[in-house]
Structure formats: C-alpha cells, structure tokens
Design an enzyme around this catalytic site. Structure first.
Site, mmCIF file in Angstrom:
data_model
loop_
_atom_site.group_PDB
_atom_site.id
_atom_site.type_symbol
_atom_site.label_atom_id
_atom_site.label_comp_id
_atom_site.label_asym_id
_atom_site.label_seq_id
_atom_site.Cartn_x
_atom_site.Cartn_y
_atom_site.Cartn_z
ATOM 1 N NE ARG A 1 1.219 5.163 9.376
ATOM 2 C CZ ARG A 1 1.018 3.857 9.156
ATOM 3 N NH1 ARG A 1 -0.180 3.335 9.271
ATOM 4 N NH2 ARG A 1 2.014 3.074 8.818
ATOM 5 C CG HIS B 1 -2.471 3.552 4.614
ATOM 6 N ND1 HIS B 1 -2.834 3.170 5.887
ATOM 7 C CD2 HIS B 1 -2.293 2.415 3.917
ATOM 8 C CE1 HIS B 1 -2.870 1.848 5.949
ATOM 9 N NE2 HIS B 1 -2.542 1.367 4.773
ATOM 10 C CB SER C 1 -0.898 -0.043 1.236
ATOM 11 O OG SER C 1 -1.763 1.023 1.243
#
Lengths: 206, 206
Positions: free
Chosen positions: A36, A39, A13
């Site tokens: 992040r 994500h 990812s």
C-alpha cells in the site's frame, strides 16, 4: 479507452505491484502494508525502506480491533485515512495542529506546532500515533516515552524530508515498542495514511 | 538536540535540496516548484520527472493573482493546500469527491467518483484543476477539453500509480494549454498540494 471501475483499478494495481517486487522477508500482513505504501507513492523503493519493529503490524491490528484512539500530526494524514473503515473499527481520530491553544503554546515556547500538538494529544491518551511529516513530533514522542508519560500501542513514524527526518526515524526504531518507520528521507502524510488504511483493512475489512 | 524552529527547518531543508540537485534547465519559478515536490516526498527523482508545458508556472501565477477557482480530485490534496496563502490570494478551493450526487451518478453510470466529481466541478467553472490521485479524473478533463466544455487556465496533473497514471499524464501533456505533470508512476495528492502551494507563495508570498 481506460478502466473506469475503481475496484478493477485497485486490483490490477496491486497485481502489478506484487509482480514488480523483489524477493523479500515480509510476512503476509507486513507485505500488505508495504504494497500500500508503493501504491500511494508510485515508488517501488518503499519495499527497501519500510521497517517493522516489535511485531508492529499484529500489535497495530490488535489495537484497532476493539476500537482505539488514533492521532495524526497533519491534516493531510488525517484526511487520507479511510473514515468508513475507521468507523467500522470503532476507532476515533484526532489532529491538534490547528488547535488555537497549540498555536499559542508553540509560539510562547518557540517550539513547532507539531510538538505542542503531540503534548496536547498525549495529555488525552493515544493508542496509535501517526506521524507523516514532522520529525519534531517524533522526537517529542520519544521524550514523552522516556519520561513515562505515554504508553501508545503503535507508533507509525514516517516523517519526510532532509532536516531531522531520517534521524527521527532512526531514533524511533530504538523505542522498545512496536513501530513502523521508513529509512532515509522518504515518507510523508500520504504514506502514513496508507499504512493506517492497510491496518484498518486487515483489522475490519473494506 | 534537534532544530525546533519551523522557519529554520524549512530554510535548511531547501538549502540541502538545492545543493543536492543536478544541473538543470528550469527557470527560477519552475525550480521553486520542483524543489517543493522534492521537499514533500524526500525524493530527488522529482527533478527528473516534473514537466512544465506551455508556460505553466507563469500562467498559474497569473491565474492566482487576481483570485481564482481551484478544484482538487481528493480531500488529501484539498487539505494539503495552505489555506492562509489561499485566502491571501482570494482564491477558492473545492472538492466534490464526497458529494452525495457525485456518489449517486458514479454508481448509476458505472464510472469512478473522481470522474463524476470532475463533471460536477466543470459545470460550475474551474480555473485550476489539481489532480493528484485519479487518472480517470485527468482522462475526463481531457474529454471535456476536447468537447470544448471547459477552459481552465492551468492543469496540475500528477496522478500516482500503476494503472493509467503514467498514460493519463502523457495524455495531459498533449493538451494545448499550460500543464504541470510528472513522468511515470510517481505523484500523489501531497505532490499536487505542494505544487499549488509553491504557486501560491510565488503569487502572494507566505
């Protein structure tokens, strides 16, 4: 057939996120945080809207390392923060939104529970404020800063929405202290938690 | 000066969202859900990506009204769901991600905890699955459906991310049952919780 190994999923990812990002001026630690947020939202727009002020990432890591007190505005942000990493860092985390006294005070004063919860948190001392949802919480933090009543080390201010959210974050960026915010309407408790987790992982590992 | 009354904030917010949306083909109940996903993300793109299949909203409301059993994949989705409305509806909600047995089984089988948690939930019966984070959870639900081992009334499947998320949702849309999903990488626990809350508010009010 699909990948069932969680570490493999996360690595892949982040590789995809890195490959999909445009050119940028983030340093390595800032980049960790931006990745992040992408994500956790599936939204590359975060590379355009996350804003760091006054050395926020380093200050956040330095606050976390010796252990610190974190307060969130919502239970969702609270529950999204990695408790194992938190414990490893010796940090504590609190949230006062469901506190009975907070509920009472908010009703009596005609203010949001988020504001009353910030007041209660402030009275006990806070190192890192984590605001993912309530613009009013961020506005209140600004008022308390102006009154000299709090001295946090970092403010993560990413309220989401259409009424006051963008303005509250613009206001936060004027604070003379480390802040991590987003521009515009986007943000949320998940984004707030993701930012805290990225800081925790940099400070104490996984 | 900023608005401090929570009801006023929410009303104004939904007015802005309504005004900002394009022309669409959602019915009134679907629109309620789409607006709440925009509200929770600050992202108008949700009007393009939320997909309802097999009368999902009505089926969801009908499942909730007599009381039903809801299971989420994450603690964040769990904590974002309005517990007062849930109680009003006589619904229960569970999440098995931190269950010790789930942790053990996942390690032994080399699968994600999300998958093991779905297996445990399924063994106890589930009316509404709420998947905000884990594509593997949604894939597992599909496997259990194909094996005839579960018969939920609604699946809310909005995993976020870049590895399997879009594919898991595409797969879910082939299920011959009511589903609410998103197209592409976007979604998340906050989106999942927002969808459940919108259903709860339509079923039993605020």
């Amino acid at each position: 057939m699909y990948i069932k190994n969680p570490n493999q999923i996360e690595h892949k990812s982040f590789d995809i996120i890195e490959a999909g990002m445009k050119e940028h001026n983030f340093n390595e630690q800032e980049l960790s945080i931006v990745k992040r947020t992408i994500h956790t939202t599936g939204d590359f727009d975060y590379e355009n809207i996350v804003i760091f002020k006054n050395n926020a990432v380093l200050e956040g890591i330095n606050a976390i390392k010796p252990g610190c007190r974190i307060v969130t505005d919502t239970k969702m942000a609270f529950s999204g923060i990695n408790k194992i990493a938190l414990q490893k860092a010796g940090c504590t985390i609190d949230n006062y939104i469901d506190n009975e006294e907070v509920r009472k005070i908010a009703q009596e004063l005609g203010i949001t529970r988020s504001m009353a919860a910030i007041d209660m948190a402030a009275s006990k001392g806070v190192d890192i404020f984590v605001i993912g949802n309530a613009p009013t919480a961020l506005f209140r933090i600004g008022e308390l800063l102006e009154e000299g009543k709090i001295s946090p080390k970092l403010i993560i201010g990413v309220p989401v929405g259409f009424v006051g959210a963008a303005e509250s974050k613009e206001y936060a960026r004027t604070f003379n202290m480390p802040t991590i915010t987003t521009e515009g309407t986007k943000g949320g408790s998940n984004v707030a938690a993701a930012i805290v987790n990225a800081l925790l992982y940099m400070a104490v590992g996984r």
